[in-house]
Design a protein around this motif. Structure first.
Motif, PDB file in Angstrom:
ATOM      1  N   TRP A 123      38.233  32.725  -7.950  1.00  0.00           N
ATOM      2  CA  TRP A 123      39.392  32.333  -7.139  1.00  0.00           C
ATOM      3  C   TRP A 123      40.224  31.219  -7.772  1.00  0.00           C
TER       4      TRP A 123
ATOM      5  N   LEU B 160      44.335  31.282   0.209  1.00  0.00           N
ATOM      6  CA  LEU B 160      42.929  31.616   0.413  1.00  0.00           C
ATOM      7  C   LEU B 160      42.288  30.668   1.421  1.00  0.00           C
TER       8      LEU B 160
ATOM      9  N   ALA C 195      34.148  29.808  -0.950  1.00  0.00           N
ATOM     10  CA  ALA C 195      34.578  30.144  -2.306  1.00  0.00           C
ATOM     11  C   ALA C 195      33.770  29.286  -3.272  1.00  0.00           C
TER      12      ALA C 195
END
Length: 209
Positions: free
Chosen positions: A99, A110, A123
């Motif tokens: 990411w 996100l 993440a």
């Protein structure tokens, strides 16, 4: 079931992904390149294929991967579509990898998606983990790690932090006063509680530059 989303971002040289046989692997557009480079085949491909060769798509289809193609002109980003698909498949936990990158706007998007998601989602990368908290969370840590806790999607109220150098007890964390940057873990478990609003945490597994 745990679901791992492989995004089209940067992967560290020391990136290690520990997989379980029951994990559901979703390649999010160009994230399929990382999986294939490790000799792994995703169960599902989600995206508009703007970062993937047609030969790779054909190979995925022949290998039994479920390919879900979307138009390039759409209101959702590929990561959002992948998160929604993971929820449809009844994922109980979602891990996002690949990411990080130059697109700060995509990282912020996100974070918003993570804050909206009702399924536990975080993440991770080789040096940083981030997630959102609304309610209570007891999180793994290492003594001396740098952490930042910031309000997201508005002010956060009645915020309690335990296990840190700078603890809080039902404090207000305004969006326009980001005093939660650069805290330090003093325990192998840290506690974050948010009774009103949401926060995003950043756990630096390695000291940032």
């Amino acid at each position: 079931m745990r679901c791992l989303l492989f995004l089209n971002g940067k992967y560290g040289e020391r990136e290690e992904i520990k997989l379980d046989p029951t994990d559901l692997l979703i390649a999010v557009d160009g994230g399929v390149k990382f999986l294939l480079s490790r000799g792994l085949l995703p169960h599902i491909f989600v995206g508009d294929a703007d970062s993937v060769d047609q030969s790779q798509l054909k190979m995925l289809e022949k290998s039994g991967c479920e390919v879900m193609l979307y138009p390039q002109e759409k209101d959702e980003i590929d990561a959002e579509l992948a998160i929604e698909e993971a929820i449809k498949r009844q994922a109980q936990q979602i891990i996002v990898v690949g990411w990080k990158g130059d697109r700060i706007d995509m990282i912020l998007a996100l974070i918003y998606l993570m804050a909206r998601c009702k399924v536990p989602i975080k993440a991770v990368s080789d040096d940083l983990e981030m997630g959102t908290v609304s309610g209570e969370a007891l999180l793994e840590a290492e003594v001396g790690e740098k952490w930042s806790i910031l309000p997201i999607c508005g002010d956060a109220s009645k915020v309690t932090l335990k296990g840190f150098k700078y603890n809080l007890c039902e404090a207000v964390m305004p969006c326009l006063k980001p005093f939660g940057v650069s805290n330090v873990a003093l325990s192998n478990r840290v506690f974050i509680s948010v009774k009103e609003g949401k926060v995003v945490y950043f756990r630096w597994r390695r000291e940032p530059l």
